[in-house]
Design a protein around this motif. Structure first.
Motif, PDB file in Angstrom:
ATOM      1  N   PRO B 181      51.774  20.327  -3.557  1.00 21.80           N
ATOM      2  CA  PRO B 181      51.617  21.178  -2.422  1.00 21.80           C
ATOM      3  C   PRO B 181      50.994  20.402  -1.266  1.00 21.80           C
ATOM      4  O   PRO B 181      50.472  21.073  -0.244  1.00 21.80           O
ATOM      5  CB  PRO B 181      50.431  22.338  -2.864  1.00 21.80           C
ATOM      6  N   CYS B 182      51.328  19.040  -1.322  1.00 24.41           N
ATOM      7  CA  CYS B 182      50.767  18.174  -0.304  1.00 24.41           C
ATOM      8  C   CYS B 182      49.214  18.415   0.067  1.00 24.41           C
ATOM      9  O   CYS B 182      48.744  18.584   1.045  1.00 24.41           O
ATOM     10  CB  CYS B 182      51.496  18.175   1.055  1.00 24.41           C
ATOM     11  N   HIS B 270      47.858  20.775   4.018  1.00 24.81           N
ATOM     12  CA  HIS B 270      47.051  19.859   5.377  1.00 24.81           C
ATOM     13  C   HIS B 270      47.822  20.222   6.616  1.00 24.81           C
ATOM     14  O   HIS B 270      47.154  20.345   7.734  1.00 24.81           O
ATOM     15  CB  HIS B 270      46.753  18.515   4.792  1.00 24.81           C
ATOM     16  N   SER B 271      49.164  20.296   6.508  1.00 28.46           N
ATOM     17  CA  SER B 271      49.823  20.563   7.661  1.00 28.46           C
ATOM     18  C   SER B 271      49.798  22.094   8.113  1.00 28.46           C
ATOM     19  O   SER B 271      50.691  22.766   8.179  1.00 28.46           O
ATOM     20  CB  SER B 271      51.313  20.171   7.577  1.00 28.46           C
TER      21      SER B 271
END
Ligand code: SF4
Lengths: 186, 279
Positions: B181-182, B270-271
């Motif tokens: 999930p980044c 994080h985005s």
């Protein structure tokens, strides 16, 4: 941090020199494909039909870029999660694919295929699509245009930033990195 | 009675969408910078630096932060003293979504779940309504990417599982998610309600600004415990190993059935592209 500069198509020597955890800058031609494009590519192989590009020694980048603004090469272009392509990756390696760029863990089948066919899996930074786009110098749709962002594109890249996650010796950065830092948070 | 015209709504939505796509909000930037101070892994730091650099490029070049510009998710608070002229709020939001994703050169990611054919304009938006007093219409938006959404989980736990059960489920969810999930991630947790309600409040929890403290002391404590445990997993930025896996843990709690304890974990990357407007 040292960077290894590598160019496509990947030679046997280049691949053999890569180790899990190496930060690399990739230059040359790479190809994009996501879920549906992978399904179609492997169907072509099953039917003994030619692929839309010569896959020998090449890298496939798992990406569905955002649309390019007028005058720009590409929109934002970071990696998508790779496990969705796990079902299709081994047969592509069997037919010459030498590298994959994406994000996230691969299945055991894919990892053993990487060892068997001597291919490498690179991790790119998810959510860094604007930064990554800077290393993409040209982009051309070469198949499945109707898939929009999921079409197969031929990209010319210069110093595309990535890190070796799985090398051909069984190394796995996700496992090793996690082990190294588990419990270290204070 | 305040009259709000449909195109006021769609124009506000266009602005929310196009702005959020390339401008990371202050709270997220601040927490990424804090993470840089905490992170001890070299590759973790390298990733965090690139994420921060990416935000600078996105802003200065007006380019999407991430190519996955998400499904458009909205939480809308409708005051009782307003009337909408020209159509329904849902129509206004979908119109704004259609135009916003086109205008911003954003990726359209909605598709038929079975044929997988792209709808082509990123509609329908996913909209949650709440009714309040007053004459305001508040629209909160988030661009929700597929990678982090795919690793989210929901579980109907037993009341006897207790707080420890909740903590373990949240940490286990992040263990399983790993690099997918980044990370570093924001973790929205919905405790209580029923099956669907727990998921909705987990999503809503993501809209709280990072760095704000949960006013419920017990929940604030649980958030801190889960945050520490997640960062001890070792996943790190993008999963390359490190101690910054969570940027924040946000919990919302609601009453539930005496027989149940629903819990939903909604992971955000994080985005974290979000914003809100009041009309
Ligand atoms: S999980 Fe978030 S940052 Fe990662 S690719 Fe998806 S939308 Fe982008």
């Amino acid at each position: 941090m040292e960077f290894k500069k590598i160019t496509t198509p990947l030679s046997e020597d280049t691949i053999a020199a890569l180790r899990t955890g190496d930060e690399v800058l990739i230059s040359g031609t790479i190809y994009t494909a996501r879920d549906e494009a992978h399904r179609r590519l492997t169907l072509l192989i099953a039917e003994n039909m030619p692929l839309p590009f010569n896959i020998e020694g090449q890298i496939i980048y798992y990406v569905g870029p955002s649309p390019a603004k007028p005058g720009e090469v590409i929109g934002s272009a970071g990696p998508t999660t790779s496990y969705r392509m796990d079902k299709y990756a081994p047969v592509l390696m069997e037919h010459g694919l030498k590298g994959m760029i994406g994000k996230g863990k691969r299945s055991e089948e894919v990892k053993s295929a990487m060892k068997k066919y001597k291919a490498v899996y690179f991790g790119a930074i998810g959510g860094a699509g604007a930064l990554i786009a800077k290393s993409i110098k040209s982009s051309k749709v070469i198949a499945y245009e109707e898939l929009l962002s999921e079409a197969v594109r031929e990209l010319t890249v210069e110093d595309f930033p990535a890190i070796v996650v799985n090398d051909i010796f069984g190394g796995d950065l996700y496992n090793e990195g996690k082990l190294k830092f588990a419990g270290k948070f204070k | 009675m305040k009259i709000i015209k449909l195109d006021q709504i769609s124009n506000a939505v266009i602005d929310l969408i196009t702005h959020a796509a390339s401008n990371l909000s202050e709270d997220v930037i601040k927490s990424l910078n804090n993470s840089l101070d905490i992170e001890i892994s070299e590759s973790g730091k390298s990733v965090l630096n690139k994420i921060i650099k990416n935000a600078e490029i996105a802003k200065s070049e007006d380019r999407p932060l991430c190519q996955d510009t998400g499904l458009a998710v909205f939480f809308v608070e409708i005051g009782s003293d307003i009337a909408i002229e020209g159509g329904t709020i849902t129509e206004g939001i979908n119109e704004g979504t259609r135009k916003g994703y086109e205008k911003g050169y954003l990726r359209k990611s909605t598709c038929d779940p079975l044929t997988r054919k792209n709808i082509g304009d990123n509609t329908p938006a996913i909209i949650h309504y709440e009714f309040t007093g007053g004459d305001k219409l508040k629209i909160s938006y988030a661009a929700k990417g597929g990678g982090s959404e795919n690793m989210s989980r929901i579980k109907m736990m037993k009341p006897s599982d207790g707080i420890q059960g909740i903590i373990d489920f949240a940490v286990e969810t992040m263990e399983i998610a790993g690099p997918n999930p980044c990370p570093p991630n924001i973790i929205g947790i919905g405790i209580g309600g029923n099956f669907e309600r727990s998921a909705i409040i987990a999503k809503k929890a993501l809209f709280r600004n990072i760095g704000t403290i949960n006013p419920d002391k017990e929940l604030a404590q649980i958030e801190q415990t889960i945050y520490n445990k997640i960062n001890k997993i070792g996943t790190g930025p993008m999963g390359f190993g490190g101690v910054c896996t969570a940027l924040a843990v946000h919990i919302i709690k609601e009453p539930c059935h005496i027989a149940s304890m629903p819990i939903a974990i909604n992971i955000e990357c994080h985005s974290h592209r979000h914003g809100s407007v009041v009309l």
